[in-house]
Design an enzyme around this catalytic site. Structure first.
Site, PDB file in Angstrom:
ATOM      1  N   PHE A  33       0.823  -1.205   0.000  1.00 52.66           N
ATOM      2  CA  PHE A  33       0.000   0.000   0.000  1.00 52.66           C
ATOM      3  C   PHE A  33       0.862   1.260   0.000  1.00 52.66           C
ATOM      4  O   PHE A  33       0.787   2.091  -0.923  1.00 52.66           O
ATOM      5  CB  PHE A  33      -0.942  -0.051   1.210  1.00 52.66           C
ATOM      6  CG  PHE A  33      -1.543   1.257   1.625  1.00 52.66           C
ATOM      7  CD1 PHE A  33      -2.121   2.113   0.695  1.00 52.66           C
ATOM      8  CD2 PHE A  33      -1.563   1.620   2.963  1.00 52.66           C
ATOM      9  CE1 PHE A  33      -2.688   3.332   1.088  1.00 52.66           C
ATOM     10  CE2 PHE A  33      -2.130   2.825   3.362  1.00 52.66           C
ATOM     11  CZ  PHE A  33      -2.678   3.678   2.436  1.00 52.66           C
ATOM     12  N   THR A  57       2.078  -9.761   1.202  1.00 60.08           N
ATOM     13  CA  THR A  57       0.932  -8.890   1.490  1.00 60.08           C
ATOM     14  C   THR A  57       0.807  -7.772   0.455  1.00 60.08           C
ATOM     15  O   THR A  57      -0.271  -7.205   0.289  1.00 60.08           O
ATOM     16  CB  THR A  57       1.031  -8.265   2.898  1.00 60.08           C
ATOM     17  OG1 THR A  57       2.259  -7.533   3.018  1.00 60.08           O
ATOM     18  CG2 THR A  57       0.982  -9.339   3.973  1.00 60.08           C
ATOM     19  N   THR A 112      10.748 -10.790   9.784  1.00 51.57           N
ATOM     20  CA  THR A 112      10.776  -9.824   8.673  1.00 51.57           C
ATOM     21  C   THR A 112      11.310  -8.482   9.152  1.00 51.57           C
ATOM     22  O   THR A 112      12.118  -7.839   8.466  1.00 51.57           O
ATOM     23  CB  THR A 112       9.368  -9.654   8.076  1.00 51.57           C
ATOM     24  OG1 THR A 112       8.953 -10.889   7.495  1.00 51.57           O
ATOM     25  CG2 THR A 112       9.348  -8.558   7.016  1.00 51.57           C
ATOM     26  N   TYR A 165       4.688  -7.524  16.034  1.00 49.85           N
ATOM     27  CA  TYR A 165       4.849  -6.318  15.213  1.00 49.85           C
ATOM     28  C   TYR A 165       5.478  -5.192  16.019  1.00 49.85           C
ATOM     29  O   TYR A 165       6.463  -4.586  15.588  1.00 49.85           O
ATOM     30  CB  TYR A 165       3.490  -5.892  14.668  1.00 49.85           C
ATOM     31  CG  TYR A 165       3.544  -4.725  13.707  1.00 49.85           C
ATOM     32  CD1 TYR A 165       4.147  -4.856  12.463  1.00 49.85           C
ATOM     33  CD2 TYR A 165       2.979  -3.495  14.041  1.00 49.85           C
ATOM     34  CE1 TYR A 165       4.190  -3.793  11.567  1.00 49.85           C
ATOM     35  CE2 TYR A 165       3.008  -2.432  13.151  1.00 49.85           C
ATOM     36  CZ  TYR A 165       3.619  -2.580  11.919  1.00 49.85           C
ATOM     37  OH  TYR A 165       3.659  -1.520  11.036  1.00 49.85           O
ATOM     38  N   LYS A 169       9.292  -3.899  15.271  1.00 55.68           N
ATOM     39  CA  LYS A 169       9.629  -2.537  14.857  1.00 55.68           C
ATOM     40  C   LYS A 169      10.559  -1.859  15.866  1.00 55.68           C
ATOM     41  O   LYS A 169      11.462  -1.096  15.482  1.00 55.68           O
ATOM     42  CB  LYS A 169       8.349  -1.716  14.683  1.00 55.68           C
ATOM     43  CG  LYS A 169       7.524  -2.093  13.456  1.00 55.68           C
ATOM     44  CD  LYS A 169       8.229  -1.736  12.153  1.00 55.68           C
ATOM     45  CE  LYS A 169       7.318  -1.898  10.952  1.00 55.68           C
ATOM     46  NZ  LYS A 169       7.995  -1.546   9.678  1.00 55.68           N
TER      47      LYS A 169
END
Length: 340
Positions: A33, A57, A112, A165, A169
């Site tokens: 996105f 994704t 990731t 997540y 991060k």
């Protein structure tokens, strides 16, 4: 030395950073996105762009309109594996970002973010590239201070369902600053607050896309919890402008910097606005609250205003109208395909 000129569509502010000359840019997660919008804007400004994505994704459709540009190429690759791509500027936008996506594979999400950061930083170290990390407001967890300033260390549950997540991060930020201090890598860390706009997936799972798709289908608008939790919504064009300015700022401006819209509202109010915009017959219904769902989100963007001359320009209703049009077209195409 970089020269600074104001960008089109923004008021003239002295010291606004703008990328000069033609650069070779690597965008990790360029099919997603946000990454696809970034690729598009970089190409519009004359740069050569490599989109690196494993399309777990992200979607090829997001960048299909760029394929004919000779300055654009796609490399299908997982950032968890090392890569060596020549670039003078790297944006690391590779990570699942919506709760359904990152909770579907929590171990993969964490890796990731951690291994992706290591491999991206190693690439930048070899090539001498500037490297920009897309971090998140989730590093603040469920904040007890509002608005959230970059100096706030957060209130994160490391063992909860969002921890993969949030902590991924946070770990990536640690790696970025340690590579900077240890190896002199030229880094920048931007913390993204809730962002919305065209190219979100129908099944994205975040609140704006959920409400719009439900409203267009005249289905119930589902709120998890009492709806009094707050969010601050930034339109995608504004966010990308912030990252472009950040990437062009001097090496002393390495962040972290909050990039988001400080206009705060309840989730319930957002549902009402979207229902009105779409002239929907949807009801608003409440479901049980989600574990560790933050009660408040509001960025302090004073640093971005001072160092980048940046603040959001697109109002919520204008941005939502564009996003509704996008989803309306997407749904029409989907329904037509189902009929055929």
């Amino acid at each position: 030395m970089r020269s600074f000129v104001p960008n089109e569509g923004y008021s003239k502010v002295s010291g606004i950073p703008v990328l000069q000359g033609r650069r070779t840019v690597l965008v990790n997660g360029g099919g997603g996105f946000l990454g696809s919008h970034l690729c598009e804007r970089l190409l519009q400004r004359g740069h050569s762009v490599t989109c690196l994505d494993n399309f777990s994704t992200g979607r090829r459709a997001n960048v299909a309109h760029l394929a004919s540009n000779t300055r654009f190429r796609i490399v299908e690759h997982d950032v968890r594996q090392p890569f060596d791509i020549e670039a003078s500027l790297i944006f690391n936008f590779a990570s699942p970002a919506s709760p359904p996506d990152y909770q579907r594979d929590p171990v993969g999400t964490l890796l990731t973010n951690v291994l992706g950061a290591v491999n991206t930083l190693d690439c930048a170290r070899k090539t001498g590239a500037i490297v920009v990390q897309s971090s998140t407001s989730e590093v603040y967890g469920d904040p007890i201070h509002s608005p959230q300033h970059e100096s706030y260390c957060g209130n994160v549950n490391p063992i909860g369902p969002r921890g993969c997540y949030d902590e991924g991060k946070r770990s990536a930020e640690t790696l970025f600053f340690d590579y900077h201090r240890t190896y002199g890598v030229d880094i920048k860390v931007g913390r993204i607050f809730n962002t919305y706009g065209p190219r979100m997936r129908l099944d994205d799972g975040r609140v704006v896309s959920n409400f719009i798709v439900q409203a267009l289908r005249n289905a119930d608008l589902t709120i998890y919890g009492d709806g009094q939790q707050t969010r601050s919504f930034c339109y995608v064009d504004d966010l990308i402008e912030g990252f472009l300015r950040f990437s062009a700022a001097g090496s002393a401006c390495n962040g972290p910097i909050n990039l988001g819209n400080p206009a705060e509202m309840t989730v319930r109010r957002l549902a009402e606005i979207i229902r009105d915009l779409t002239n929907s017959r949807s009801r608003i219904v409440h479901l049980p609250a989600v574990t560790d769902d933050p009660r408040q989100r509001r960025p302090d963007i004073s640093r971005a205003m001072a160092e980048l001359g940046w603040q959001p320009r697109i109002g919520l209703e204008a941005g939502l109208a564009r996003t509704v049009d996008y989803f309306d077209g997407l749904l029409a195409g989907t329904e037509k395909a189902e009929v055929v």
